[in-house]
Enzyme design. Structure first.
Site, mmCIF file in Angstrom:
data_model
loop_
_atom_site.group_PDB
_atom_site.id
_atom_site.type_symbol
_atom_site.label_atom_id
_atom_site.label_comp_id
_atom_site.label_asym_id
_atom_site.label_seq_id
_atom_site.Cartn_x
_atom_site.Cartn_y
_atom_site.Cartn_z
ATOM 1 N N SER A 144 0.767 -1.127 -0.032
ATOM 2 C CA SER A 144 0.083 0.044 0.174
ATOM 3 C C SER A 144 0.846 1.252 -0.009
ATOM 4 O O SER A 144 2.052 1.317 0.505
ATOM 5 C CB SER A 144 -0.753 0.108 1.266
ATOM 6 O OG SER A 144 -1.455 1.248 1.373
ATOM 7 N N TYR A 161 -1.402 -1.223 10.325
ATOM 8 C CA TYR A 161 -1.383 -1.454 8.866
ATOM 9 C C TYR A 161 -0.393 -0.689 8.104
ATOM 10 O O TYR A 161 0.464 -1.387 7.297
ATOM 11 C CB TYR A 161 -2.864 -0.407 8.388
ATOM 12 C CG TYR A 161 -3.100 -0.620 6.780
ATOM 13 C CD1 TYR A 161 -3.462 -1.969 6.325
ATOM 14 C CD2 TYR A 161 -2.862 0.261 6.052
ATOM 15 C CE1 TYR A 161 -3.682 -2.068 5.037
ATOM 16 C CE2 TYR A 161 -3.210 0.322 4.425
ATOM 17 C CZ TYR A 161 -3.730 -1.082 4.124
ATOM 18 O OH TYR A 161 -4.070 -1.219 2.702
HETATM 19 N N1 LIG Z 1 -8.663 -0.095 -1.510
HETATM 20 C C1 LIG Z 1 -7.575 0.440 -1.196
HETATM 21 O O1 LIG Z 1 -7.748 1.696 -1.393
HETATM 22 C C2 LIG Z 1 -6.176 0.027 -1.038
HETATM 23 C C3 LIG Z 1 -5.195 0.779 -0.880
HETATM 24 C C4 LIG Z 1 -3.821 0.276 -0.739
HETATM 25 C C5 LIG Z 1 -3.802 -1.318 -0.617
HETATM 26 N N2 LIG Z 1 -4.912 -2.003 -0.534
HETATM 27 C C6 LIG Z 1 -4.609 -3.511 -0.325
HETATM 28 O O2 LIG Z 1 -5.391 -4.245 -1.468
HETATM 29 C C7 LIG Z 1 -5.829 -5.578 -0.779
HETATM 30 C C8 LIG Z 1 -7.311 -5.851 -1.100
HETATM 31 O O3 LIG Z 1 -7.899 -4.745 -0.632
HETATM 32 P P1 LIG Z 1 -9.419 -4.246 -0.975
HETATM 33 O O4 LIG Z 1 -9.407 -2.770 -1.077
HETATM 34 O O5 LIG Z 1 -9.802 -5.133 -2.137
HETATM 35 O O6 LIG Z 1 -10.330 -4.548 0.075
HETATM 36 P P2 LIG Z 1 -11.556 -5.749 0.545
HETATM 37 O O7 LIG Z 1 -12.670 -5.484 -0.647
HETATM 38 O O8 LIG Z 1 -12.013 -5.531 1.705
HETATM 39 O O9 LIG Z 1 -10.808 -7.003 0.349
HETATM 40 C C9 LIG Z 1 -9.957 -7.819 1.034
HETATM 41 C C10 LIG Z 1 -10.093 -9.022 0.834
HETATM 42 O O10 LIG Z 1 -9.008 -9.950 1.908
HETATM 43 C C11 LIG Z 1 -9.915 -11.053 2.145
HETATM 44 N N3 LIG Z 1 -9.289 -11.462 3.537
HETATM 45 C C12 LIG Z 1 -9.232 -10.604 4.737
HETATM 46 N N4 LIG Z 1 -8.836 -11.287 5.723
HETATM 47 C C13 LIG Z 1 -8.532 -12.556 5.308
HETATM 48 C C14 LIG Z 1 -8.196 -13.967 5.937
HETATM 49 N N5 LIG Z 1 -7.996 -13.779 6.977
HETATM 50 N N6 LIG Z 1 -8.084 -14.934 5.157
HETATM 51 C C15 LIG Z 1 -8.129 -14.863 3.762
HETATM 52 N N7 LIG Z 1 -8.583 -13.628 3.130
HETATM 53 C C16 LIG Z 1 -9.062 -12.516 3.980
HETATM 54 C C17 LIG Z 1 -11.231 -10.825 2.200
HETATM 55 O O11 LIG Z 1 -12.109 -11.974 2.135
HETATM 56 P P3 LIG Z 1 -12.875 -12.619 3.223
HETATM 57 O O12 LIG Z 1 -13.330 -11.481 3.901
HETATM 58 O O13 LIG Z 1 -13.853 -13.245 2.339
HETATM 59 O O14 LIG Z 1 -12.093 -13.661 3.782
HETATM 60 C C18 LIG Z 1 -11.287 -9.685 0.808
HETATM 61 O O15 LIG Z 1 -11.578 -10.689 -0.221
HETATM 62 C C19 LIG Z 1 -5.436 -5.575 0.542
HETATM 63 O O16 LIG Z 1 -4.094 -5.981 0.796
HETATM 64 C C20 LIG Z 1 -5.359 -3.919 0.929
HETATM 65 O O17 LIG Z 1 -4.502 -3.725 1.971
HETATM 66 C C21 LIG Z 1 -6.069 -1.480 -0.783
#
Ligand SMILES: NC(=O)c1ccc[n+]([C@@H]2O[C@H](COP(=O)([O-])OP(=O)(O)OC[C@H]3O[C@@H](n4cnc5c(N)ncnc54)[C@H](OP(=O)(O)O)[C@@H]3O)[C@@H](O)[C@H]2O)c1
Length: 257
Positions: A144, A161
């Site tokens: 991130s 985080y």
């Molecule tokens: N959106 C942003 O602005 C942003 C910015 C920088 C980085 N990121 C990174 O991008 C990645 C994806 O995030 P997102 O934004 O798409 O958020 P999201 O929609 O909340 O997706 C998070 C995913 O992680 C899974 N997850 C969480 N805990 C887990 C566990 N214990 N075991 C297996 N799977 C797990 C969730 O699935 P389940 O709940 O079904 O397990 C979900 O599919 C993350 O690493 C996040 O830190 C996002």
């Protein structure tokens, strides 16, 4: 030769049940890869697998908690039993636990580190050996911009985080140097702000944050759905065959001004 073609490749996506992971799985399928979808919410993975099979690739939904070693062991075995190999591993599962050091409980700290860092270590622990044996692998870790950029406003502090995403960067370079001779590349991506379950009810609802982000970001907007996929496909394909240990920030320029 199409450098981005993934036909015949097998990709594993963690956190495929929503947001950036689900969109990445769609991109892998669009480029021809068969995809294993890992997350805890199996019903969502089942639905996405049905959608991807409709695109003509094989898709395997596997319930998996990436903070749990036994769960990962079983999931990787299921994927290898089904596909016979794993070529691409997208470590995308993550949680954004709110709080600064004074308010975070040790349990919240552990949840952050267990999902965001230990989850990647454990996935690699069970996936890398067969990549080394086959002398082929593409590992992509989602970090991130918050690995190196922090929030000033107290209600947006997320110290665990920040720490976990900085650790992803360190893990990436360590593995990259160790496995380059085995034809395995390991790279990381630092997304800026994208709408997802993680952000839609938090950052996107915070008027001050959104004004700050859009005001600073040279593109004057958050990332759109699918805008992370180009970098993911690049790091997952032959286009990046001599690129390892690198980090690409995808944020419209937010972090350069
Ligand atoms: N959106 C942003 O602005 C942003 C910015 C920088 C980085 N990121 C990174 O991008 C990645 C994806 O995030 P997102 O934004 O798409 O958020 P999201 O929609 O909340 O997706 C998070 C995913 O992680 C899974 N997850 C969480 N805990 C887990 C566990 N214990 N075991 C297996 N799977 C797990 C969730 O699935 P389940 O709940 O079904 O397990 C979900 O599919 C993350 O690493 C996040 O830190 C996002």
């Amino acid at each position: 030769m199409d450098l981005f073609d993934l036909k015949g490749r097998v990709a594993v996506v963690t956190g495929a049940s929503s947001g950036l992971g689900a969109d990445a799985a769609r991109a892998y399928a669009a480029y021809g890869a068969d995809v294993a979808l890992l997350a805890r919410r199996k019903e969502r993975l089942d639905a996405l697998a049905g959608e991807l099979r409709g695109q003509g690739v094989d898709a395997l939904p596997v319930a998996c908690d990436v903070s749990d070693e036994e769960s990962i062991k079983a999931a990787v075995k299921e994927v290898l039993d089904h596909f016979g190999r794993i070529d691409i591993l997208l470590n995308n599962a993550g949680v954004a636990v709110p709080g600064g050091v004074e308010t975070l409980t040790p349990e919240e700290w552990d949840r952050s580190m267990n999902v965001n860092v230990k989850g990647i270590y454990l996935m690699c622990k069970y996936v890398v050996p067969q990549m080394r044996e086959r002398k082929y692998g593409k590992i992509v870790n989602i970090a991130s911009i918050n690995a190196t950029l922090a929030d000033k406003v107290p209600e947006l502090w997320r110290h665990s985080y920040n720490a976990s995403k900085a650790a992803v960067r360190g893990l990436t370079i360590g593995m990259a140097a160790s496995y380059a001779a085995d034809n395995i590349t390991v790279n990381s991506i630092g997304p800026g702000l994208f709408e997802s379950e993680m952000t839609e009810n938090t950052l996107f609802k915070h008027e001050g944050f959104m004004n700050m982000y859009n005001g600073i970001d040279p593109a004057s907007r958050p990332g759109r759905r699918g805008e992370l996929n180009g970098t993911i496909i690049y790091f997952s394909s032959e286009a990046s065959s001599y690129v390892t240990g690198q980090h690409v920030i995808v944020d419209g320029g937010f972090s350069i001004v």
